[in-house]
Structure formats: structure tokens, C-alpha cells
Scaffold this motif. Structure first.
Motif, PDB file in Angstrom:
ATOM      1  N   LEU A 100     -26.569  32.231 -21.284  1.00 48.26           N
ATOM      2  CA  LEU A 100     -25.158  32.591 -21.408  1.00 48.26           C
ATOM      3  C   LEU A 100     -24.407  31.689 -22.382  1.00 48.26           C
ATOM      4  CD1 LEU A 100     -24.310  32.787 -17.608  1.00 48.26           C
ATOM      5  CD2 LEU A 100     -24.460  34.764 -19.109  1.00 48.26           C
ATOM      6  N   ASN A 101     -23.357  32.229 -22.987  1.00 48.56           N
ATOM      7  CA  ASN A 101     -22.264  31.443 -23.550  1.00 48.56           C
ATOM      8  C   ASN A 101     -21.200  31.382 -22.461  1.00 48.56           C
ATOM      9  OD1 ASN A 101     -20.201  30.262 -25.061  1.00 48.56           O
ATOM     10  ND2 ASN A 101     -19.598  32.203 -25.986  1.00 48.56           N
ATOM     11  N   ALA A 102     -20.998  30.225 -21.879  1.00 49.30           N
ATOM     12  CA  ALA A 102     -20.206  30.151 -20.646  1.00 49.30           C
ATOM     13  C   ALA A 102     -19.153  29.055 -20.714  1.00 49.30           C
ATOM     14  CB  ALA A 102     -21.127  29.937 -19.451  1.00 49.30           C
ATOM     15  N   ASN A 103     -18.197  29.216 -21.624  1.00 52.66           N
ATOM     16  CA  ASN A 103     -17.058  28.295 -21.596  1.00 52.66           C
ATOM     17  C   ASN A 103     -16.091  28.656 -20.478  1.00 52.66           C
ATOM     18  OD1 ASN A 103     -16.491  30.630 -23.207  1.00 52.66           O
ATOM     19  ND2 ASN A 103     -14.613  29.655 -23.920  1.00 52.66           N
ATOM     20  N   PRO A 106     -24.264  37.606 -32.889  1.00 52.74           N
ATOM     21  CA  PRO A 106     -23.164  36.903 -32.227  1.00 52.74           C
ATOM     22  C   PRO A 106     -21.912  36.884 -33.106  1.00 52.74           C
ATOM     23  CG  PRO A 106     -25.200  35.631 -32.131  1.00 52.74           C
ATOM     24  CD  PRO A 106     -25.425  36.737 -33.118  1.00 52.74           C
ATOM     25  N   SER A 107     -20.769  37.224 -32.531  1.00 56.85           N
ATOM     26  CA  SER A 107     -19.539  37.193 -33.320  1.00 56.85           C
ATOM     27  C   SER A 107     -19.186  35.768 -33.726  1.00 56.85           C
ATOM     28  CB  SER A 107     -18.382  37.837 -32.548  1.00 56.85           C
ATOM     29  OG  SER A 107     -18.226  37.247 -31.275  1.00 56.85           O
ATOM     30  N   SER A 108     -19.672  34.784 -32.980  1.00 59.35           N
ATOM     31  CA  SER A 108     -19.654  33.374 -33.389  1.00 59.35           C
ATOM     32  C   SER A 108     -21.091  32.883 -33.256  1.00 59.35           C
ATOM     33  CB  SER A 108     -18.710  32.549 -32.519  1.00 59.35           C
ATOM     34  OG  SER A 108     -17.363  32.924 -32.726  1.00 59.35           O
ATOM     35  N   GLU A 109     -21.774  32.723 -34.399  1.00 53.80           N
ATOM     36  CA  GLU A 109     -23.223  32.480 -34.391  1.00 53.80           C
ATOM     37  C   GLU A 109     -23.542  31.005 -34.545  1.00 53.80           C
ATOM     38  OE1 GLU A 109     -27.099  34.717 -36.168  1.00 53.80           O
ATOM     39  OE2 GLU A 109     -25.529  34.271 -37.615  1.00 53.80           O
ATOM     40  N   GLU A 152      -4.666  50.215 -45.355  1.00 55.28           N
ATOM     41  CA  GLU A 152      -5.775  51.134 -45.128  1.00 55.28           C
ATOM     42  C   GLU A 152      -6.526  50.824 -43.835  1.00 55.28           C
ATOM     43  OE1 GLU A 152      -7.490  52.457 -49.389  1.00 55.28           O
ATOM     44  OE2 GLU A 152      -7.657  50.298 -49.008  1.00 55.28           O
ATOM     45  N   VAL A 153      -6.198  49.708 -43.190  1.00 49.93           N
ATOM     46  CA  VAL A 153      -6.895  49.315 -41.968  1.00 49.93           C
ATOM     47  C   VAL A 153      -6.317  50.090 -40.790  1.00 49.93           C
ATOM     48  CG1 VAL A 153      -7.383  47.417 -40.389  1.00 49.93           C
ATOM     49  CG2 VAL A 153      -7.434  47.031 -42.874  1.00 49.93           C
ATOM     50  N   ASP A 154      -7.191  50.762 -40.046  1.00 48.52           N
ATOM     51  CA  ASP A 154      -6.773  51.582 -38.904  1.00 48.52           C
ATOM     52  C   ASP A 154      -6.833  50.823 -37.583  1.00 48.52           C
ATOM     53  OD1 ASP A 154      -6.581  54.433 -40.147  1.00 48.52           O
ATOM     54  OD2 ASP A 154      -8.522  53.671 -40.836  1.00 48.52           O
ATOM     55  N   TYR A 155      -7.880  49.976 -37.419  1.00 49.26           N
ATOM     56  CA  TYR A 155      -8.111  49.352 -36.120  1.00 49.26           C
ATOM     57  C   TYR A 155      -8.474  47.881 -36.273  1.00 49.26           C
ATOM     58  CZ  TYR A 155      -8.850  54.309 -34.937  1.00 49.26           C
ATOM     59  OH  TYR A 155      -8.717  55.670 -34.798  1.00 49.26           O
ATOM     60  N   LEU A 156      -7.963  47.076 -35.353  1.00 49.22           N
ATOM     61  CA  LEU A 156      -8.403  45.699 -35.164  1.00 49.22           C
ATOM     62  C   LEU A 156      -9.062  45.647 -33.788  1.00 49.22           C
ATOM     63  CD1 LEU A 156      -5.138  43.786 -36.214  1.00 49.22           C
ATOM     64  CD2 LEU A 156      -6.953  44.664 -37.704  1.00 49.22           C
ATOM     65  N   MET A 157     -10.166  44.943 -33.686  1.00 50.05           N
ATOM     66  CA  MET A 157     -10.864  44.867 -32.406  1.00 50.05           C
ATOM     67  C   MET A 157     -11.509  43.497 -32.265  1.00 50.05           C
ATOM     68  SD  MET A 157     -13.881  47.425 -31.033  1.00 50.05           S
ATOM     69  CE  MET A 157     -15.211  46.798 -30.022  1.00 50.05           C
ATOM     70  N   PHE A 158     -11.417  42.930 -31.077  1.00 49.57           N
ATOM     71  CA  PHE A 158     -12.049  41.658 -30.742  1.00 49.57           C
ATOM     72  C   PHE A 158     -12.896  41.873 -29.497  1.00 49.57           C
ATOM     73  CE2 PHE A 158      -8.025  40.923 -32.802  1.00 49.57           C
ATOM     74  CZ  PHE A 158      -8.281  39.931 -33.732  1.00 49.57           C
ATOM     75  N   ASP A 159     -13.985  41.090 -29.363  1.00 48.08           N
ATOM     76  CA  ASP A 159     -14.741  41.220 -28.121  1.00 48.08           C
ATOM     77  C   ASP A 159     -13.900  40.743 -26.947  1.00 48.08           C
ATOM     78  OD1 ASP A 159     -14.960  38.557 -28.907  1.00 48.08           O
ATOM     79  OD2 ASP A 159     -17.141  38.548 -28.980  1.00 48.08           O
ATOM     80  N   HIS A 160     -13.016  39.790 -27.178  1.00 51.25           N
ATOM     81  CA  HIS A 160     -12.011  39.379 -26.202  1.00 51.25           C
ATOM     82  C   HIS A 160     -10.959  38.586 -26.955  1.00 51.25           C
ATOM     83  CE1 HIS A 160     -14.929  36.103 -26.436  1.00 51.25           C
ATOM     84  NE2 HIS A 160     -14.003  35.279 -25.993  1.00 51.25           N
ATOM     85  N   SER A 196     -21.170  40.558 -29.987  1.00 53.72           N
ATOM     86  CA  SER A 196     -20.158  39.988 -29.094  1.00 53.72           C
ATOM     87  C   SER A 196     -20.356  38.484 -29.083  1.00 53.72           C
ATOM     88  CB  SER A 196     -20.271  40.552 -27.669  1.00 53.72           C
ATOM     89  OG  SER A 196     -21.315  39.910 -26.953  1.00 53.72           O
ATOM     90  N   GLU A 197     -19.590  37.802 -28.233  1.00 55.64           N
ATOM     91  CA  GLU A 197     -19.746  36.359 -28.069  1.00 55.64           C
ATOM     92  C   GLU A 197     -20.325  36.032 -26.691  1.00 55.64           C
ATOM     93  OE1 GLU A 197     -16.892  33.200 -30.109  1.00 55.64           O
ATOM     94  OE2 GLU A 197     -16.347  33.464 -28.001  1.00 55.64           O
TER      95      GLU A 197
END
Length: 365
Positions: free
Chosen positions: A303-306, A339-342, A157-165, A271-272
Motif C-alpha cells: 500500500l501507499n498509506a499516508n 502511479p500518478s506519483s511514481e 479546450e479542456v473539458d474535464y479535470l480529474m484527480f484520483d483524490h 492512481s496513487e
């Protein structure tokens, strides 16, 4: 390397393009001119998006808590003594109904964390960390498929997968491969047979020829045998459904994108680009160093700046996110940025307990 996605010109795309958010590379002038344009465009988009409707339901699912260098997550601002902080990666499940009555399901950040651990940076970190310490710092909470079962959603039933990157992502078990995978000791079939991966075309192009700054964070070889037709490349920002959008926010990676959703509490952005809501409002942060650093350097975000691919662009993208998001109803000092990673407090990481956390986005129409 044999990466198959260098030419994606003929692949179908998705969504309705957002005309109010233009390509900033076409703006005359330097990063400052682009920043001014971002603020104007963000306000215009926010107004039109608020009228786009709302999805049917949003659920948030905890996946894993893991260590992350403080110097990356709170870029230059933190004065914590802890070299590592903890972040919790979460999946957001969005359901909506199209105008023709079709039901849609999008998974944002459905990380396969069992395979993501082999990302070069985290693989090296794990090898250097004694098991007793790693077991205290890495805490799995659930799996993508397990959470969907609990929500009553079948994989087909899942139509879309999405990641911020696509940092750390290995999608082979989600979208399948064209051949046997020796490291997995199997020929994985797609767990989500009907799902397409929404990704910025810029990121696919960048993954085909990684810069040294990017290499510690990607697993490009895992994309060698995935089917190109499983991807829906987009160029810029698009409306995916009522109250659901993918907004291009380059900088953290060249093809970064943010999820924007309209809910019963207003507009959220995820986002991250930053790891804590207070990184958008550091003047209200009690984390050691953040408020003072923001004042001294006259920077309104942390920033998150890795990766420092295009830092000024990332700064501008965060201002766009900051302009779009509504104020939190839990604490109006902060914004509905999720944040997608909080950032997550832990006794092992003194000085990194956040002032404020969202923990989840929940919405029912």
C-alpha cells in the motif's frame, strides 16, 4: 468552515455508469468477501472495457519530484535506511472523440504544485527542512499550462479535470473563485473556463467534515469560494468516452477513484494507491524488504498509506486495479499500472531506487 459542497445533489453528473462494478458496501460478509467479489467484478469489467474503443491520444507530462516518507509510500514493507524517498507527480492528458464528433480533453492529475506545497503536511515539512536540502530534493519539471502550450491545447479546450483524490489540491487558479483571495492577493479567474472537475460525491462529502486522520493532507479552506457548479460529482464507476473510465477505488480516501484507459498496448490503470508498479508485484521487487515482507505477511500488494482511513478497502481496490491492468510490454513481470506519483530513484535516498518504472503512458490511435 463555510465549505460550499456539502449539498451537491442537484449538480449534473457525467459518464455512463459501469454496471459490472457494483457498490461493495452491498456485498454481504466482511472484507474477505468483498475481496473475492472485487476479483470477479474486475475480470468482468476488464473484458467489457477492452471492447469500448480507444481514445485518440494520451500524453504524459512531468510536474514535480518531491520527498515523501518511506514508511508511507512503501507501507511497512521497506527496509531501506532512507527515511524519505522521492516521487514524481505527473499529469496525463487524454483526448478522445465522442460518437457525435465532439472532441474532448481530460487532464488527469493537473496539480497546481505551486499552491499544493501549502498542504499542512508538506508546509510543515518545508519549514523544518534547510533550504539547501529542500532545493536538492524538490525538483519542478514543468507547469500544467506550460505543458498544454507545448501540446497545442488551449485552456478553453479542456473539458474535464480529474484527480484520483483531492489530497494537496488547490483548484482556485484552475476553476476560479467567487471573491478576492487574500493569500493569493488576487481574485483568480478560471484558467480553464469550460472545464468541470470529475470527483466522487463521497470525497466532497468527506471534505466538508474532515477526520483528524485526513486533515494533514487536504486544503479545505481553499475550496470555500470555488463555484460548486464547476464540479461533476459521480457515484461509483463510469465510462467517460471510448477507452476512458473513472473507476471508484475507495480506501486511500473514502472517495478515491482511478483512471482506466485502453490503448494500443492494452489497458492501463493510474492512481496513487501504490507508488510503484512493483508494489502490485512485490515478489519481483529488488527494493530492500518488499519481496520478503510480501511472503512473510502473505500480502500480494504494498500500500501507499499516508492515511489509513479504511485500509482493507484500499487493499481490495488495489486488487481491482491489479485485475484490470494488462501486463507491461516492457517487462511482462509487471503490470500497466501507472502511479500518478511514481517512485523515482535519487542518490539522497539509498535503498529506494525502483526495480522498474513506466515513466509515461503514450498512445496515438
Amino acid at each position: 468552515m463555510g465549505f460550499p459542497l456539502t449539498d451537491v445533489a442537484d449538480l449534473p453528473t457525467v459518464g455512463d455508469r459501469v454496471e459490472s462494478l457494483t457498490d461493495l458496501t452491498e456485498v454481504e460478509g466482511g472484507p474477505g468477501a468483498k475481496l473475492a467479489t472485487v476479483r470477479l467484478q474486475g475480470r468482468a469489467f476488464r473484458q467489457e472495457f477492452a471492447a469500448s474503443g480507444t481514445p485518440d491520444r494520451i500524453d504524459t507530462c512531468d510536474l514535480i519530484t518531491l520527498p515523501y516518507p518511506t514508511r508511507f509510500g512503501l507501507f511497512r514493507a521497506s527496509r531501506a535506511i532512507a527515511p524519505f524517498l522521492s516521487i514524481t507527480n505527473r499529469m496525463i492528458v487524454i483526448r478522445w472523440t465522442e460518437s457525435d464528433g465532439r472532441k474532448r480533453v481530460l487532464l488527469f492529475e493537473p496539480s497546481d504544485h505551486e499552491l499544493g506545497r501549502y498542504t499542512p503536511y508538506f508546509d510543515t515539512l518545508s519549514a523544518r527542512t534547510p533550504d539547501v536540502i529542500e532545493n536538492r530534493m524538490v525538483r519542478p519539471h514543468g507547469t500544467v499550462l506550460g505543458h498544454l502550450t507545448a501540446l497545442g491545447i488551449a485552456p478553453n479546450e479542456v473539458d474535464y479535470l480529474m484527480f484520483d483524490h483531492l489530497h494537496t489540491q488547490d483548484l482556485r487558479r484552475w476553476i476560479g473563485t467567487s471573491s478576492y483571495q487574500a493569500d493569493l492577493n488576487e481574485h483568480p479567474e478560471a484558467a480553464f473556463p469550460n472545464a468541470k472537475v470529475i470527483v466522487q460525491r463521497d470525497e466532497l462529502a468527506g471534505m466538508a467534515d474532515l477526520h483528524p486522520l485526513q486533515k494533514p493532507w487536504y486544503q479545505p479552506d481553499t475550496f470555500r469560494d470555488v463555484p460548486p457548479e464547476a464540479f461533476l460529482p459521480i457515484d461509483g464507476s463510469v465510462i467517460l468516452g471510448p477507452g476512458v473510465a473513472a473507476v471508484k477505488t475507495p480506501g486511500h480516501v473514502f472517495g478515491n477513484q482511478s483512471l482506466v484507459v485502453n490503448t494500443s498496448t492494452g489497458i492501463w490503470v493510474s492512481s496513487e494507491n501504490v507508488i510503484a508498479a512493483e508494489a502490485l508485484k512485490p515478489e519481483h521487487s529488488k527494493l530492500p524488504g518488499l519481496a520478503r515482507w510480501s511472503r512473510d505477511w502473505q500480502q500480494e500488494i504494498v500500500l501507499n498509506a499516508n492515511t489509513i482511513e479504511t485500509t482493507a478497502d484500499q487493499y481490495n481496490s488495489i486488487i481491482l486495479e491489479k485485475t484490470i491492468a494488462d501486463r507491461s510490454q516492457k517487462d511482462s513481470r509487471f503490470l500497466q499500472f501507472f502511479p500518478s506519483s511514481e517512485l523515482t530513484g535519487a542518490w539522497t535516498n539509498p535503498g529506494t531506487t525502483p526495480t522498474f518504472t513506466h515513466g509515461a503512458i503514450s498512445h496515438t490511435a
